[in-house]
Design a protein around this motif. Structure first.
Motif, PDB file in Angstrom:
ATOM      1  N   ARG A  36       0.840  -1.193   0.000  1.00  0.00           N
ATOM      2  CA  ARG A  36       0.000   0.000   0.000  1.00  0.00           C
ATOM      3  C   ARG A  36       0.871   1.237   0.000  1.00  0.00           C
ATOM      4  O   ARG A  36       1.872   1.297   0.690  1.00  0.00           O
ATOM      5  CB  ARG A  36      -0.895   0.009   1.246  1.00  0.00           C
ATOM      6  CG  ARG A  36      -1.936  -1.057   1.172  1.00  0.00           C
ATOM      7  CD  ARG A  36      -2.876  -1.184   2.335  1.00  0.00           C
ATOM      8  NE  ARG A  36      -2.795  -0.284   3.444  1.00  0.00           N
ATOM      9  CZ  ARG A  36      -3.828   0.431   3.887  1.00  0.00           C
ATOM     10  NH1 ARG A  36      -4.990   0.363   3.295  1.00  0.00           N
ATOM     11  NH2 ARG A  36      -3.695   1.199   4.940  1.00  0.00           N
ATOM     12  N   THR A  37       0.453   2.213  -0.778  1.00  0.00           N
ATOM     13  CA  THR A  37       1.182   3.477  -0.808  1.00  0.00           C
ATOM     14  C   THR A  37       0.705   4.371   0.328  1.00  0.00           C
ATOM     15  O   THR A  37      -0.372   4.151   0.903  1.00  0.00           O
ATOM     16  CB  THR A  37       0.943   4.209  -2.140  1.00  0.00           C
ATOM     17  OG1 THR A  37      -0.445   4.582  -2.214  1.00  0.00           O
ATOM     18  CG2 THR A  37       1.319   3.329  -3.336  1.00  0.00           C
ATOM     19  N   GLN A  38       1.495   5.382   0.639  1.00  0.00           N
ATOM     20  CA  GLN A  38       1.093   6.351   1.666  1.00  0.00           C
ATOM     21  C   GLN A  38      -0.202   7.051   1.257  1.00  0.00           C
ATOM     22  O   GLN A  38      -1.036   7.362   2.099  1.00  0.00           O
ATOM     23  CB  GLN A  38       2.205   7.380   1.918  1.00  0.00           C
ATOM     24  CG  GLN A  38       3.332   6.850   2.752  1.00  0.00           C
ATOM     25  CD  GLN A  38       2.877   6.441   4.160  1.00  0.00           C
ATOM     26  OE1 GLN A  38       1.804   6.779   4.639  1.00  0.00           O
ATOM     27  NE2 GLN A  38       3.711   5.682   4.827  1.00  0.00           N
ATOM     28  N   THR A  39      -0.380   7.277  -0.016  1.00  0.00           N
ATOM     29  CA  THR A  39      -1.600   7.913  -0.507  1.00  0.00           C
ATOM     30  C   THR A  39      -2.816   7.031  -0.214  1.00  0.00           C
ATOM     31  O   THR A  39      -3.862   7.533   0.210  1.00  0.00           O
ATOM     32  CB  THR A  39      -1.490   8.183  -2.026  1.00  0.00           C
ATOM     33  OG1 THR A  39      -0.346   9.002  -2.257  1.00  0.00           O
ATOM     34  CG2 THR A  39      -2.733   8.856  -2.565  1.00  0.00           C
ATOM     35  N   ILE A  41      -3.038   4.726   2.163  1.00  0.00           N
ATOM     36  CA  ILE A  41      -3.225   4.692   3.615  1.00  0.00           C
ATOM     37  C   ILE A  41      -3.933   5.962   4.084  1.00  0.00           C
ATOM     38  O   ILE A  41      -4.883   5.906   4.864  1.00  0.00           O
ATOM     39  CB  ILE A  41      -1.865   4.502   4.327  1.00  0.00           C
ATOM     40  CG1 ILE A  41      -1.312   3.104   4.015  1.00  0.00           C
ATOM     41  CG2 ILE A  41      -2.001   4.704   5.835  1.00  0.00           C
ATOM     42  CD1 ILE A  41       0.139   2.904   4.416  1.00  0.00           C
ATOM     43  N   GLN A  42      -3.472   7.116   3.604  1.00  0.00           N
ATOM     44  CA  GLN A  42      -4.108   8.391   3.963  1.00  0.00           C
ATOM     45  C   GLN A  42      -5.551   8.434   3.468  1.00  0.00           C
ATOM     46  O   GLN A  42      -6.431   8.937   4.158  1.00  0.00           O
ATOM     47  CB  GLN A  42      -3.326   9.573   3.387  1.00  0.00           C
ATOM     48  CG  GLN A  42      -2.172  10.012   4.243  1.00  0.00           C
ATOM     49  CD  GLN A  42      -2.608  10.354   5.653  1.00  0.00           C
ATOM     50  OE1 GLN A  42      -2.281   9.617   6.578  1.00  0.00           O
ATOM     51  NE2 GLN A  42      -3.335  11.415   5.854  1.00  0.00           N
ATOM     52  N   GLY A  43      -5.797   7.924   2.263  1.00  0.00           N
ATOM     53  CA  GLY A  43      -7.150   7.888   1.726  1.00  0.00           C
ATOM     54  C   GLY A  43      -8.082   7.066   2.606  1.00  0.00           C
ATOM     55  O   GLY A  43      -9.238   7.455   2.837  1.00  0.00           O
ATOM     56  N   ASP A  44      -7.582   5.946   3.114  1.00  0.00           N
ATOM     57  CA  ASP A  44      -8.392   5.114   4.016  1.00  0.00           C
ATOM     58  C   ASP A  44      -8.697   5.849   5.320  1.00  0.00           C
ATOM     59  O   ASP A  44      -9.822   5.800   5.822  1.00  0.00           O
ATOM     60  CB  ASP A  44      -7.685   3.793   4.322  1.00  0.00           C
ATOM     61  CG  ASP A  44      -7.724   2.832   3.154  1.00  0.00           C
ATOM     62  OD1 ASP A  44      -8.589   2.989   2.267  1.00  0.00           O
ATOM     63  OD2 ASP A  44      -6.886   1.908   3.133  1.00  0.00           O
ATOM     64  N   LYS A  45      -7.714   6.548   5.867  1.00  0.00           N
ATOM     65  CA  LYS A  45      -7.939   7.309   7.103  1.00  0.00           C
ATOM     66  C   LYS A  45      -8.973   8.404   6.882  1.00  0.00           C
ATOM     67  O   LYS A  45      -9.862   8.616   7.706  1.00  0.00           O
ATOM     68  CB  LYS A  45      -6.623   7.907   7.609  1.00  0.00           C
ATOM     69  CG  LYS A  45      -5.689   6.883   8.195  1.00  0.00           C
ATOM     70  CD  LYS A  45      -4.393   7.520   8.677  1.00  0.00           C
ATOM     71  CE  LYS A  45      -3.447   6.452   9.213  1.00  0.00           C
ATOM     72  NZ  LYS A  45      -2.187   7.007   9.680  1.00  0.00           N
TER      73      LYS A  45
END
Length: 188
Positions: A36-39, A41-45
């Motif tokens: 998973r990319t940081q993008t 992960i941030q999108g999920d948050k």
């Protein structure tokens, strides 16, 4: 359990976070996982926060409920307790219609909220499973998200069927686990 047991677990989790986890997954088959990319992960948050806000602002009965929203690459898992079937259905439908949601698994139960004691037990179960996953050299712990609600363990991530079986076998024997639910997206 004695306080030293909790302290040991907390130190283990903290040390895993500080040392990095790649050393524990050196024998994991990279073809069994996706990164998973940081993008993502941030999108999920952001998705989790948006849905929680939607529930709390949309119907005052959610304020009396215990609703958890977890997302993994756009797949949403709803767990917790709500006072009515109507509210459970409403939560599921709102999640399905929300932008960026790829799929929804509505595991909300109708009934009273779990006690603080149960929530502490659930957190302990999650910690124990996560620790076992991180220290298993056949599993990439980064690819698995563990959620425990009222003794039910939910496993999310992008894995192969073979790895899903290994992950499930790791979680099942943990003390306090009533059932294990796979919410995986399979890559094979």
């Amino acid at each position: 359990m004695k306080k030293t047991g909790y302290l040991t677990a907390a130190l283990l989790v903290a040390s895993l976070g500080l040392t990095g986890c790649s050393v524990f997954s050196t024998n994991a088959n990279p073809n069994d996982y996706t990164t998973r990319t940081q993008t993502e992960i941030q999108g999920d948050k952001q998705l989790q926060h948006a849905l929680l806000n939607l529930y709390l602002q949309g119907d005052s009965r959610y304020g009396e409920s215990h609703v958890n929203v977890d997302a993994y690459n756009g797949y949403v898992l709803l767990t917790g307790q709500v006072p009515s079937q109507d509210l459970k259905d409403l939560a599921g439908e709102a999640a399905k219609r929300h932008r960026g949601v790829s799929g929804v698994r509505n595991e909300l139960t109708v009934g009273e909220n779990t006690s603080r004691t149960q929530r502490i037990k659930d957190s302990w179960i999650t910690t124990r499973i996560t620790s076992k996953l991180w220290t298993n050299n056949r599993i990439n712990g980064d690819s698995v998200h563990v959620i425990t609600e009222n003794g039910s363990v939910y496993l999310m991530g992008h894995v192969s069927h073979r790895q899903a079986d290994t992950i499930t076998a790791t979680a099942t024997p943990i003390d306090g686990v009533k059932r294990v639910v796979k919410v995986f997206h399979y890559i094979d």
